[in-house]
Design a protein around this motif. Sequence first.
Motif, mmCIF file in Angstrom:
data_model
loop_
_atom_site.group_PDB
_atom_site.id
_atom_site.type_symbol
_atom_site.label_atom_id
_atom_site.label_comp_id
_atom_site.label_asym_id
_atom_site.label_seq_id
_atom_site.Cartn_x
_atom_site.Cartn_y
_atom_site.Cartn_z
ATOM 1 N N SER A 46 16.025 50.920 -18.047
ATOM 2 C CA SER A 46 15.553 50.560 -19.386
ATOM 3 C C SER A 46 15.227 51.804 -20.201
ATOM 4 O O SER A 46 15.467 51.849 -21.412
ATOM 5 C CB SER A 46 14.323 49.652 -19.297
ATOM 6 O OG SER A 46 14.674 48.443 -18.658
ATOM 7 N N GLN B 200 15.130 43.376 -22.192
ATOM 8 C CA GLN B 200 14.957 42.758 -20.883
ATOM 9 C C GLN B 200 14.268 41.405 -21.023
ATOM 10 O O GLN B 200 14.704 40.414 -20.478
ATOM 11 C CB GLN B 200 14.119 43.710 -20.013
ATOM 12 C CG GLN B 200 14.074 43.338 -18.559
ATOM 13 C CD GLN B 200 13.619 44.512 -17.695
ATOM 14 O OE1 GLN B 200 13.575 45.650 -18.144
ATOM 15 N NE2 GLN B 200 13.294 44.235 -16.461
ATOM 16 N N ASP C 136 20.237 44.437 -21.477
ATOM 17 C CA ASP C 136 19.313 44.626 -20.365
ATOM 18 C C ASP C 136 19.021 43.286 -19.693
ATOM 19 O O ASP C 136 18.418 42.403 -20.288
ATOM 20 C CB ASP C 136 18.012 45.261 -20.886
ATOM 21 C CG ASP C 136 17.297 46.063 -19.812
ATOM 22 O OD1 ASP C 136 17.668 45.923 -18.625
ATOM 23 O OD2 ASP C 136 16.382 46.824 -20.157
ATOM 24 N N GLU C 137 19.472 43.137 -18.460
ATOM 25 C CA GLU C 137 19.247 41.940 -17.646
ATOM 26 C C GLU C 137 19.469 40.632 -18.408
ATOM 27 O O GLU C 137 18.548 39.841 -18.581
ATOM 28 C CB GLU C 137 17.835 41.983 -17.044
ATOM 29 C CG GLU C 137 17.646 43.268 -16.248
ATOM 30 C CD GLU C 137 16.505 43.192 -15.231
ATOM 31 O OE1 GLU C 137 16.051 42.078 -14.944
ATOM 32 O OE2 GLU C 137 16.107 44.241 -14.728
#
Lengths: 403, 247
Positions: free
Chosen positions: B44, B88, B172-173
């Motif tokens: 991140s 995220q 992100d994810e």
Amino acid sequence: MTHPRHRSALIFLASLAIFTIAVTIAAQFGLVSTSFVKTLGKTLCLCLAALAMDLIWGYAGILSLGHMAFFALGGYMVGMWLMYARTEEIVIASMSNGGLPATPEEISQGIATQIFGVVGASDLPAIWSFANSLPLQLALVVAVPGLLALIFGWLAFRSRVTGVYLSILTQAMTLALALYLFQNDSGLRGNNGLSGLQNLPGVTAGQDAVSLWFFWASAAALALTYVGLHAIVSGKFGSVIRAIRDDEARVRFLGYSVEGYKLFVFTLTAVICAFAGALYYPQAGIINPAELAPIASIYLAVWVAVGGRGRLYGAVIGAALVSLLSSWFTGGRVPSVDLGIGTINWVDWWLVLLGLTFVCVTLFSPKGIGGLFDRFAGVHAPDRKGAPLGPDDGSLQEKEAQE
Amino acid sequence: MSALLEVSGVTVSFDGFRAINNLTFSIGAAELRAIIGPNGAGKSTFMDIVTGKTRPDSGSVNFGERPVSLLKLSEAQIARAGIGRKFQRPTVFEDQTVHENLTLALKAARSPWAVLAWRKSAADEDRIAALTAQVGLADSLAKKAGTLSHGQKQWLEIAMLLAQEPRLLLVDEPAAGMTLAEREKTTELLVDIARTRAVVVVEHDMDFVRRLNCKVTVLHEGAVLAEGSLDHVTKNQTVIDVYLGRG
Ligand SMILES: Nc1ncnc2c1ncn2[C@@H]1O[C@H](COP(=O)(O)OP(=O)(O)OP(=O)(O)O)[C@@H](O)[C@H]1O
Ligand SMILES: [Mg+2]
């Protein structure tokens, strides 16, 4: 067909029109006094300032506690022309009694002595250079507060000052300005301020007529600003600033310059406040540096909170209700309550009552008075399990977002 | 193939802790890349650096055919240069409708004056309709984003990312909190997007990464540990020791 989103604006405009006509008729028939018409006109100006406060705090999430400084500066700017032009009339009239027509130098010397005698000066300070021209001085109503807001905002937002720190900074700004104006050599007559502003130069009509003119002008300004701000907040711009209020970091990653938007809103609302002040003080008749006291700007925030932030009509309702009640309670006309152990004298106890109301509104009706209107509209509220709608300090709390 | 994004020799410390340590990374203009690595590896933080949220202590980050350094640009300028990011944790504007969220993201001039003058066009409406159809939110246009489920918020954020029409997407994810069917759909979408743009995906779910079927970069302690096909990196003994072997 009107979009439901515009319904509140139409209802507001209709109510304001009915109110204006009713007051006008009542004044014609002598049912309300001239001073009450002035109180109502001033209240409309305060509502105008509250609209600005709602835009910056309710929509953009910036709790500025200094916007009444811009309001007072607008008043000072228009007051300078009023006082100058009025004094000029008096000086010319008194000199023409002497026989010989006065020279321009004598006249301007006479004006300077008249205005600045109280602070022991006899020259017009440089900041009065434009006071002889109404258009120029009106331009300064926009330029001076606008420029101050632009510079202050640029410095504050560029360094990413947010939340409570920004609130404190704006309090410091209005306090510093007030302290500066209190000085006799500030060029604005120190703690005497500017007075006699209710007398319009070249106007022979009585105060009963003048009070109505200003009342109408204030109502028109409120209506126009309401329409303009409604258009702004219901469009994409409103969407951007509400997004900044709830999560400014996310807005940056969408490519919007958050600082640019904050500066834009800060300056725009400062100018609206200045306009409101320029209409207010001719009705009040006097302005002095006490008007820039930090508490004045805090009141502005309280009105918006009581009315319900994030909805324009809420700000107007809050400002009108609280400021009218305040002048009623502090006017000494409310009978004291004898409790046996002591008497409640409302002049002293009004602030306590206001404080309690504020606490109650915050606890029991976080959407403020304006929120009560929404009971009729059945829009679903986001279920946040008590979490605010964004990570930022100014973000809408769950209860405020329920519509 | 010339690179769209070139990160070289970047180092970032937080209070003396090196979160990113002499990291070098590059990606082409139409490439899909997965980044994997243990918690705290700096994945991140890497995205924070590229998007301007975190400023590196040293190193360079260049973007575009005629490379411009991103280190001198603000977050907003980097976004306007064509880098979009999905966080995220899903971050959408909860108090605003799906339609408003997408309107905010649509590629258009971003200055206050331009936004004040902005009027929605038929083309914008078509674009929003197409995007919501693509992510299965067509029925939720008028709903406030806060009322959506976790997976739907992820989708909305992906749609917002696409609305920006970025040249590089940092994701992100994306699969966190999604059902298996949703994950498969996400994979297809990402593979599809990467035909015309660069896409960097951070993900812990190995099945998800396998379906992406792309080059994989393994980060560990802020530096690249291995790079290559998934099969190649999963054979690497150090990767097995620090990441795969744990669970
Ligand atoms: N702003 C910050 N201040 C201090 N330390 C930070 C900061 N941001 C990240 N870190 C630290 O840097 C390291 C890398 O964090 P990062 O969030 O990049 O990891 P990650 O690879 O994304 O992990 P995860 O898989 O858990 O998301 C962590 O040890 C984290 O605690
Ligand atoms: Mg992470």
